[in-house]
Scaffold this active site. Sequence first.
Site, PDB file in Angstrom:
ATOM      1  N   ASP A   1       0.590  -1.324   0.016  1.00  0.00           N
ATOM      2  CA  ASP A   1      -0.456  -0.341  -0.678  1.00  0.00           C
ATOM      3  C   ASP A   1       1.173   1.129  -0.157  1.00  0.00           C
ATOM      4  O   ASP A   1       2.238   1.954   0.498  1.00  0.00           O
ATOM      5  CB  ASP A   1      -0.874  -0.255   1.502  1.00  0.00           C
ATOM      6  CG  ASP A   1      -1.526  -1.343   1.747  1.00  0.00           C
ATOM      7  OD1 ASP A   1      -1.665  -2.026   0.665  1.00  0.00           O
ATOM      8  OD2 ASP A   1      -2.634  -1.292   3.198  1.00  0.00           O
TER       9      ASP A   1
ATOM     10  N   TYR B   1       1.966  -0.399  10.025  1.00  0.00           N
ATOM     11  CA  TYR B   1       0.955  -1.334   8.826  1.00  0.00           C
ATOM     12  C   TYR B   1       0.607  -0.010   8.422  1.00  0.00           C
ATOM     13  O   TYR B   1       1.044   1.302   8.846  1.00  0.00           O
ATOM     14  CB  TYR B   1      -0.347  -1.602   9.349  1.00  0.00           C
ATOM     15  CG  TYR B   1       0.137  -3.595   9.270  1.00  0.00           C
ATOM     16  CD1 TYR B   1       1.373  -4.436   9.230  1.00  0.00           C
ATOM     17  CD2 TYR B   1      -1.778  -4.665   9.309  1.00  0.00           C
ATOM     18  CE1 TYR B   1       1.060  -5.423   8.282  1.00  0.00           C
ATOM     19  CE2 TYR B   1      -0.924  -5.762   9.213  1.00  0.00           C
ATOM     20  CZ  TYR B   1       0.473  -6.152   8.572  1.00  0.00           C
ATOM     21  OH  TYR B   1       0.658  -7.619   8.259  1.00  0.00           O
ATOM     22  N   SER B   2      -0.488   0.303   7.348  1.00  0.00           N
ATOM     23  CA  SER B   2      -0.784   1.859   6.917  1.00  0.00           C
ATOM     24  C   SER B   2      -1.285   2.608   7.944  1.00  0.00           C
ATOM     25  O   SER B   2      -2.432   2.559   8.646  1.00  0.00           O
ATOM     26  CB  SER B   2      -2.021   0.681   5.911  1.00  0.00           C
ATOM     27  OG  SER B   2      -0.873  -0.195   4.146  1.00  0.00           O
TER      28      SER B   2
ATOM     29  N   ARG C   1      -7.518  -1.406  11.676  1.00  0.00           N
ATOM     30  CA  ARG C   1      -6.550  -0.585  11.050  1.00  0.00           C
ATOM     31  C   ARG C   1      -6.484   0.629   9.756  1.00  0.00           C
ATOM     32  O   ARG C   1      -7.706   1.252   9.253  1.00  0.00           O
ATOM     33  CB  ARG C   1      -5.419  -1.433  10.289  1.00  0.00           C
ATOM     34  CG  ARG C   1      -6.161  -2.363   9.302  1.00  0.00           C
ATOM     35  CD  ARG C   1      -4.983  -3.111   8.662  1.00  0.00           C
ATOM     36  NE  ARG C   1      -5.752  -4.616   7.964  1.00  0.00           N
ATOM     37  CZ  ARG C   1      -6.421  -5.525   8.119  1.00  0.00           C
ATOM     38  NH1 ARG C   1      -6.130  -5.804   9.901  1.00  0.00           N
ATOM     39  NH2 ARG C   1      -7.126  -6.891   7.579  1.00  0.00           N
ATOM     40  N   ASP C   2      -5.245   1.183   9.387  1.00  0.00           N
ATOM     41  CA  ASP C   2      -4.574   2.147   8.530  1.00  0.00           C
ATOM     42  C   ASP C   2      -5.641   3.027   8.464  1.00  0.00           C
ATOM     43  O   ASP C   2      -6.964   3.649   8.180  1.00  0.00           O
ATOM     44  CB  ASP C   2      -6.112   1.006   6.999  1.00  0.00           C
ATOM     45  CG  ASP C   2      -5.446   0.181   6.705  1.00  0.00           C
ATOM     46  OD1 ASP C   2      -4.045  -0.514   7.551  1.00  0.00           O
ATOM     47  OD2 ASP C   2      -5.977  -0.908   6.633  1.00  0.00           O
TER      48      ASP C   2
ATOM     49  N   GLU D   1     -10.521  -2.236   4.095  1.00  0.00           N
ATOM     50  CA  GLU D   1      -9.031  -2.243   4.565  1.00  0.00           C
ATOM     51  C   GLU D   1      -9.179  -0.973   4.128  1.00  0.00           C
ATOM     52  O   GLU D   1      -9.968  -0.127   3.528  1.00  0.00           O
ATOM     53  CB  GLU D   1      -7.393  -2.829   4.036  1.00  0.00           C
ATOM     54  CG  GLU D   1      -7.919  -4.472   4.605  1.00  0.00           C
ATOM     55  CD  GLU D   1      -6.640  -5.238   3.936  1.00  0.00           C
ATOM     56  OE1 GLU D   1      -6.454  -5.891   5.175  1.00  0.00           O
ATOM     57  OE2 GLU D   1      -6.480  -5.499   2.468  1.00  0.00           O
TER      58      GLU D   1
HETATM   59  C1  FRU Z   1      -3.977  -3.716   2.328  1.00  0.00           C
HETATM   60  C2  FRU Z   1      -3.705  -4.249   4.027  1.00  0.00           C
HETATM   61  C3  FRU Z   1      -3.481  -3.226   5.707  1.00  0.00           C
HETATM   62  C4  FRU Z   1      -2.239  -3.288   6.112  1.00  0.00           C
HETATM   63  C5  FRU Z   1      -1.504  -3.406   5.294  1.00  0.00           C
HETATM   64  C6  FRU Z   1      -0.231  -4.395   5.523  1.00  0.00           C
HETATM   65  O1  FRU Z   1      -3.144  -4.044   1.158  1.00  0.00           O
HETATM   66  O2  FRU Z   1      -3.673  -5.515   4.336  1.00  0.00           O
HETATM   67  O3  FRU Z   1      -4.838  -3.094   5.658  1.00  0.00           O
HETATM   68  O4  FRU Z   1      -3.163  -2.179   7.252  1.00  0.00           O
HETATM   69  O5  FRU Z   1      -2.146  -3.789   3.961  1.00  0.00           O
HETATM   70  O6  FRU Z   1       0.663  -3.944   4.713  1.00  0.00           O
END
Ligand code: FRU
Length: 457
Positions: free
Chosen positions: A36, A95-96, A154-155, A206
């Site tokens: 990402d 992560y993102s 997340r994200d 996501e």
């Molecule tokens: C989307 C994802 C996000 C996560 C990241 C981990 O591709 O699964 O939800 O933060 O990649 O690399």
Amino acid sequence: MKNEAKEEIARWGNTVKQDPYYPAYHIAPPVGLLNDPNGFIHWNGTYHLFYQWMPFHTGHGAKFWAHLTSGNLVDWEFHGPALAPDRWYDRSGCYSGSAVEQDGELVLFYTGNVKNAEVERESYQCKVRSPDGVTFEKLGVSIELPEGFTPHFRDPKVWKAGGSWHMVIGAQTEDKEGCVVLYDSPDLESWQYRGILASGLGYMWECPDFFHMEGDVLLFSPQGLEEQGADYRNMYQSGYIIGDFDTGFRTEDFRELDHGFEFYAPQTMEDDFGRRIMIGWMGMPDGGEEYFPTHDFHWIHQMTLPRELIQKGDLLVQKPLVEMEELRTRKVAGGSQEKWKGKIPASSEILLQNIEGDVDIELFRYITLRCNNGKAVLTRPAMDGSGEEWRARTLESPLTEIRAFVDHSSLEIFINGGETVFSSRIFPEKEENSGIINGDLSLTVWELRRQTGGETV
Ligand code: FRU
């Protein structure tokens, strides 16, 4: 840990660049796996982009944030790892997340992913400050998992509106329903949970994003949608709902952004010129990555080109940035011919204009695009070797223009000014350069140059 990542670049960097499939003008990792886009921002006159990065192998795992900068969105300087998974709250991956500016400083929010011994997941929304865009200071956990959600939480994407900060996070309810939740903050310090902003498609959403165009746009990548005819044929989707922040977003208004084989987890930002610019990962998790031939050269995946988003009714149109014209070096073909056969450079732009009727394109004896009766169909050999695979989309308006960007192992197709877009990786025979274009149209092909950004690691 950052040093170990840098050592991997020193060890494999040359091997990676020798791969004939390595792109000339798209962002790709110097070694390892890219996924990402993160922290995309125009700050102090410079574009900053980070991405999910696994430097040590070509699979997923405890991700780093890699960092790049650009003055023109074409040439990108690579600065190595900005964040490494080196704290108790992010040890299984940084992560993102996203970037904002506060009092002249760059502030990043990301998800600290922790998988403990029993492979149970923990998830923390974490904060980072950078006074200079060079050094990054982790400030720890800002938000813990609230009740009612699984650790698939997340994200964070943060923005400012009406004097207050907002954050959307991709989540899964305890009933295993995908959703986006909202938080507010007066100061980026204390965060208030405001509830679910939208929910109901699939089991997990996501990488959410939120911005205002003519309407309010909620963009996200839902997982678990059933294939429906030509729709939702990839493993996971990325799309948007145009709705209203106050009255809501209806899942029946969900539209996919891209109809190609590889497109996921896009992120947007508004630049100093007021443009809403989106960049995506030209990849697909659990979507055949293991079959890509680039593993042998110690790298995998790349970004899409950055694209300007414009709302046209209930559609978001994606326009290649005007800056992309700077990549053109020389015209290698042009004119009107009903049947054209020629050489297409490995890094090139193909523009078909004044189209009347149907169009048939075959590139590198590998991928075809057939547009007839208001429908576009893309085919390529299946990644797992089991015959042919296809993606298709009914066009929004009669076909007049096709613009395609080829970069060694990728193809991005923008139909009718970006109303319909297909992004895909392609792995034709190396050295194969044949192109066939049939249709009543005028054709121009340019060879494109290499992006000139270097590495300051
Ligand atoms: C989307 C994802 C996000 C996560 C990241 C981990 O591709 O699964 O939800 O933060 O990649 O690399």
